[in-house]
Write a protein that holds these residues in place. Structure first.
Motif, short mmCIF file in Angstrom:
data_model
loop_
_atom_site.label_atom_id
_atom_site.label_comp_id
_atom_site.label_asym_id
_atom_site.label_seq_id
_atom_site.Cartn_x
_atom_site.Cartn_y
_atom_site.Cartn_z
N LEU A 110 -4.60 7.55 -1.63
CA LEU A 110 -4.24 8.97 -1.62
C LEU A 110 -5.39 9.74 -2.22
O LEU A 110 -6.23 9.18 -2.94
CB LEU A 110 -2.97 9.22 -2.45
N ASN A 111 -5.42 11.04 -1.97
CA ASN A 111 -6.40 11.87 -2.66
C ASN A 111 -5.65 12.97 -3.40
O ASN A 111 -4.50 13.27 -3.10
CB ASN A 111 -7.46 12.41 -1.69
N PHE A 112 -6.34 13.55 -4.37
CA PHE A 112 -5.69 14.55 -5.22
C PHE A 112 -5.20 15.75 -4.42
O PHE A 112 -4.13 16.28 -4.68
CB PHE A 112 -6.63 15.00 -6.34
N ARG A 113 -5.99 16.19 -3.46
CA ARG A 113 -5.60 17.37 -2.68
C ARG A 113 -4.26 17.14 -1.98
O ARG A 113 -3.37 18.00 -2.00
CB ARG A 113 -6.67 17.72 -1.66
N TYR A 114 -4.11 15.96 -1.36
CA TYR A 114 -2.86 15.63 -0.67
C TYR A 114 -1.69 15.60 -1.66
O TYR A 114 -0.63 16.15 -1.39
CB TYR A 114 -3.00 14.29 0.05
N LEU A 118 0.82 -1.21 0.00
CA LEU A 118 0.00 0.00 0.00
C LEU A 118 0.85 1.27 0.00
O LEU A 118 1.81 1.38 0.76
CB LEU A 118 -0.89 0.00 1.26
N ILE A 119 0.47 2.22 -0.85
CA ILE A 119 1.03 3.57 -0.77
C ILE A 119 -0.08 4.47 -0.25
O ILE A 119 -1.12 4.62 -0.88
CB ILE A 119 1.53 4.08 -2.14
N ASP A 120 0.18 5.06 0.92
CA ASP A 120 -0.77 5.97 1.52
C ASP A 120 -0.02 7.21 2.01
O ASP A 120 1.18 7.36 1.76
CB ASP A 120 -1.54 5.29 2.66
N GLN A 121 -0.72 8.09 2.70
CA GLN A 121 -0.09 9.33 3.15
C GLN A 121 1.08 9.06 4.09
O GLN A 121 2.10 9.74 4.01
CB GLN A 121 -1.12 10.23 3.84
N ALA A 122 0.96 8.05 4.95
CA ALA A 122 2.06 7.74 5.86
C ALA A 122 3.31 7.32 5.09
O ALA A 122 4.42 7.73 5.42
CB ALA A 122 1.63 6.64 6.84
N ALA A 123 3.13 6.51 4.06
CA ALA A 123 4.28 6.06 3.24
C ALA A 123 4.92 7.25 2.52
O ALA A 123 6.14 7.37 2.48
CB ALA A 123 3.83 5.00 2.24
N VAL A 124 4.10 8.13 1.95
CA VAL A 124 4.62 9.30 1.23
C VAL A 124 5.33 10.23 2.21
O VAL A 124 6.43 10.71 1.93
CB VAL A 124 3.49 10.02 0.46
N ASN A 125 4.72 10.46 3.37
CA ASN A 125 5.36 11.33 4.37
C ASN A 125 6.70 10.77 4.81
O ASN A 125 7.67 11.52 5.00
CB ASN A 125 4.44 11.51 5.58
N LYS A 126 6.79 9.45 4.95
CA LYS A 126 8.04 8.81 5.39
C LYS A 126 9.14 9.02 4.36
O LYS A 126 10.24 9.44 4.71
CB LYS A 126 7.81 7.32 5.62
N ILE A 127 8.86 8.81 3.07
CA ILE A 127 9.91 8.94 2.07
C ILE A 127 10.29 10.41 1.87
O ILE A 127 11.46 10.73 1.66
CB ILE A 127 9.56 8.24 0.73
N GLU A 133 -0.75 19.13 -2.62
CA GLU A 133 -0.06 19.82 -1.53
C GLU A 133 1.38 19.34 -1.38
O GLU A 133 2.30 20.14 -1.22
CB GLU A 133 -0.82 19.61 -0.21
N VAL A 134 1.58 18.02 -1.43
CA VAL A 134 2.93 17.46 -1.30
C VAL A 134 3.80 17.90 -2.46
O VAL A 134 4.97 18.27 -2.28
CB VAL A 134 2.87 15.92 -1.19
N SER A 135 3.26 17.86 -3.66
CA SER A 135 4.03 18.26 -4.84
C SER A 135 4.43 19.72 -4.77
O SER A 135 5.58 20.07 -5.09
CB SER A 135 3.22 18.00 -6.12
N ALA A 141 1.53 8.93 -10.69
CA ALA A 141 2.86 9.34 -11.16
C ALA A 141 2.72 10.40 -12.26
O ALA A 141 3.48 11.37 -12.28
CB ALA A 141 3.64 8.13 -11.67
N ARG A 142 1.77 10.21 -13.14
CA ARG A 142 1.55 11.20 -14.21
C ARG A 142 1.08 12.53 -13.64
O ARG A 142 1.45 13.59 -14.14
CB ARG A 142 0.57 10.65 -15.23
N LEU A 143 0.28 12.48 -12.59
CA LEU A 143 -0.14 13.71 -11.91
C LEU A 143 1.07 14.40 -11.31
O LEU A 143 1.23 15.62 -11.43
CB LEU A 143 -1.17 13.39 -10.83
N LEU A 144 1.95 13.64 -10.69
CA LEU A 144 3.18 14.19 -10.12
C LEU A 144 4.03 14.84 -11.20
O LEU A 144 4.61 15.91 -10.98
CB LEU A 144 3.96 13.08 -9.40
N ILE A 145 4.11 14.22 -12.36
CA ILE A 145 4.87 14.79 -13.49
C ILE A 145 4.32 16.17 -13.83
O ILE A 145 5.07 17.13 -13.99
CB ILE A 145 4.83 13.85 -14.71
#
Length: 147
Positions: free
Chosen positions: A61-65, A23-32, A68-70, A98-102
């Motif tokens: 994940l949601n788009f808003r998060y 799973l990739i969730d907010q906790a995983a993204v925050n950790k990396i 914000e992170v990006s 990933a495409r959204l992050l791009i």
């Protein structure tokens, strides 16, 4: 710095490798992100990133998060030397994020690309593909030798 088990940093070639599983969730993204920012704070030298999401098959994940992170990462990395962030993904949801992050990092010093082929990611990052392959643990290697 003690890295989480799913992260390795090859200081000699300035490459961070992240291998999330499941799973990739907010906790995983925050950790990396915390790991990346800790390395950035400890050393002004740039480093590329490789995220091997081939063993990740669920995203919460949601788009808003993600937006914000990006935006946070764009701002935190502003004025630094450009870096590459390659994402290896086969799951359609992960590819979508990933495409959204791009799109969200376009025009910044963080250059993101998504790949479905490890060799293409290695070529773009300028490293040997063997460096991007998962490490085989001793137990798995012994099990293979017994087969």
């Amino acid at each position: 710095m003690k890295l989480p088990p799913d992260v390795e940093f090859n200081e000699d070639i300035r490459l961070l490798i992240y291998r999330p599983r499941g799973l990739i969730d907010q906790a995983a993204v925050n950790k990396i992100i915390a790991v990346i920012e800790e390395i950035e704070a400890a050393s002004p030298e740039p480093f590329n990133r490789f995220s091997d999401a081939s063993e990740t098959h669920e995203v919460e994940l949601n788009f808003r998060y993600v937006i914000e992170v990006s935006l946070h990462r764009r701002q935190a990395h502003a004025g630094r030397v450009a870096v590459k962030s390659a994402i290896l993904a086969t799951d359609s949801s992960i590819i979508h994020y990933a495409r959204l992050l791009i799109l969200l990092t376009e025009g910044s010093s963080i250059k993101v690309r998504v790949f479905q082929d490890r060799a293409e990611a290695a070529q773009w990052l300028g490293v040997r593909v063997e460096l991007l392959k998962p490490k085989v643990s001793g137990g798995a290697e012994q099990n293979r030798k017994r087969s």
